[in-house]
Scaffold this active site. Structure first.
Site, short mmCIF file in Angstrom:
data_model
loop_
_atom_site.label_atom_id
_atom_site.label_comp_id
_atom_site.label_asym_id
_atom_site.label_seq_id
_atom_site.Cartn_x
_atom_site.Cartn_y
_atom_site.Cartn_z
N ARG A 63 42.20 41.20 40.27
CA ARG A 63 41.67 42.41 40.93
C ARG A 63 40.30 42.06 41.50
O ARG A 63 39.37 41.77 40.74
CB ARG A 63 41.58 43.56 39.93
CG ARG A 63 41.15 44.89 40.53
CD ARG A 63 41.11 45.98 39.46
NE ARG A 63 40.79 47.27 40.03
CZ ARG A 63 39.56 47.74 40.25
NH1 ARG A 63 38.50 46.98 39.91
NH2 ARG A 63 39.36 48.94 40.76
N LYS B 252 31.11 41.50 38.24
CA LYS B 252 30.66 42.30 37.10
C LYS B 252 29.39 41.73 36.47
O LYS B 252 29.02 40.57 36.69
CB LYS B 252 31.78 42.44 36.08
CG LYS B 252 32.89 43.35 36.59
CD LYS B 252 33.95 43.66 35.54
CE LYS B 252 34.95 44.67 36.09
NZ LYS B 252 36.03 44.97 35.13
#
Length: 381
Positions: free
Chosen positions: A361, A326
């Site tokens: 995740r 991210k």
């Protein structure tokens, strides 16, 4: 004589067993080995002075603002520094005290009852769309099946499949389009009975899409809206599905437009309390919590949530963290394009595991499985 200065992250119970401490002693001594730092906000100044004395009397301490002993302000913020054993003693002591200390005692009991997870699960990510922020996670149905099988070989115990990007400013997609994207993959999953090899998670908040996935053997619903839709709640209860409740401020289209919190830890905690209550009111039994890294958070918010993840463990639910590749990594390392963020991802995820996460995740299953094995080996020596 040999003296060894040991890490405070060691498995203290194993070390106590190694030197042949009796079982009762192991329980007592291990409770003295971990130090907790607990921030207490807006405490009555009278309660602060009582707590300070009680803490000192058992070898703990309470950091208070200057002037607290003279009650210069009616309410104060404090930092309690104590071992697990000392917290247990304080929890008993404060039950009989005024000024809100009884409520504090119950909270301390919650904190000492928390146990760090022993099992870590890796959730692999499959995006059945063409606009995911990380191109390498996008697959057509046939390629996706091969990728799922590879992720299973590499150590994934959960596969999370979605057909709509939730990246900041992602374009909205109609339910019809979402179904069109994902139905061919669902059909192939059913034909090949992949639900027998791995737990499957549907990354969606559309009741129609979720129902289609649950009908072909999916066991988990990963809802980035945190169960805002009652129909999703009803479906999850009907199919006895596990629900991932994620925190997001705003929507994917608005969430990064100047996100603000009174206190990100408290605000996310309160959100989880409310949504857990809602889920349980519909009969949902199995709940996972996701603090929503990158979903309506500043860089500091994201780092604080990972660093202080243990704050949420008193809710009694497994914690999932998804920081994989991210943009917060790029905000720290300006040269880190998406393809270059694996190192930063591993650093964030290993920190999350240390602080209480039990599910990661990830886009890179093999690398995470290896890192987790090494971390577990380090924790055993």
């Amino acid at each position: 004589m040999i003296v060894e200065h040991l890490s405070n992250t060691l498995d203290i119970k194993q070390y106590l067993k190694d030197i042949n401490v009796d079982s009762g002693g192991i329980s007592i001594l291990s409770a003295k080995a971990k130090t907790h730092i607990i921030r207490i906000k807006d405490l009555n100044v009278g309660g602060a002075n009582i707590l300070k004395q009680d803490a000192l009397s058992i070898g703990a301490d309470l950091a208070v603002p200057r002037g607290t002993v003279l009650a210069k302000t009616p309410r104060v913020d404090c930092l309690l520094i104590a071992t697990t054993a000392q917290l247990k003693t304080l929890a008993r002591k404060e039950l009989a005290q005024p000024f809100g200390l009884k409520d504090l005692a119950h909270k301390l009991k919650e904190i000492v009852s928390v146990k760090m997870p022993k099992v870590v699960q890796v959730m692999g990510v499959i995006n059945a769309n063409d606009n995911s922020f990380y191109a390498s996670s996008r697959f057509n149905p046939r390629d996706a099946i091969r990728k799922i099988e590879l992720m299973i070989e590499d150590g994934a115990s959960i596969i999370d499949i979605g057909a709509v990007s939730s990246a900041p400013n992602a374009q909205k997609v109609s339910i019809r389009e979402e179904l069109t994207r994902i139905e061919p993959l669902l059909k192939m999953i059913k034909e090949q009975k992949l639900y027998e090899k791995v737990d499957l998670s549907i990354d969606s908040y559309s009741p129609l899409v979720i129902k289609s996935a649950l009908n072909v053997g999916f066991k988990i619903v990963n809802d980035i809206t945190g169960l805002v839709d009652d129909e999703v709640c009803k479906l999850c209860a009907k199919y006895s599905a596990t629900v991932v409740i994620m925190h997001m401020q705003g929507t994917p289209q608005t969430m990064q437009n100047n996100p603000k919190y009174t206190n990100v830890l408290d605000d996310v905690y309160t959100f989880f309390q409310e949504r857990i209550h809602k889920a349980e009111s519909f009969g949902i039994e199995n709940i996972i919590l996701d603090v929503g890294i990158g979903f309506g958070k500043t860089l500091n918010d994201n780092l604080k949530l990972i660093k202080h993840l243990e704050h949420f463990m008193s809710l009694g639910k497994p914690l999932l963290v998804g920081a994989s590749r991210k943009s917060l990594i790029e905000k720290i390392d300006n040269d880190a394009e998406v393809k270059d963020r694996l190192g930063g991802t591993l650093a964030l995820h290993l920190e999350a595991l240390k602080n209480g996460a039990s599910i990661l995740r990830v886009h890179d299953v093999k690398e995470h499985s290896q890192a987790i094995k090494l971390q577990e080996a380090l924790n055993k020596v």
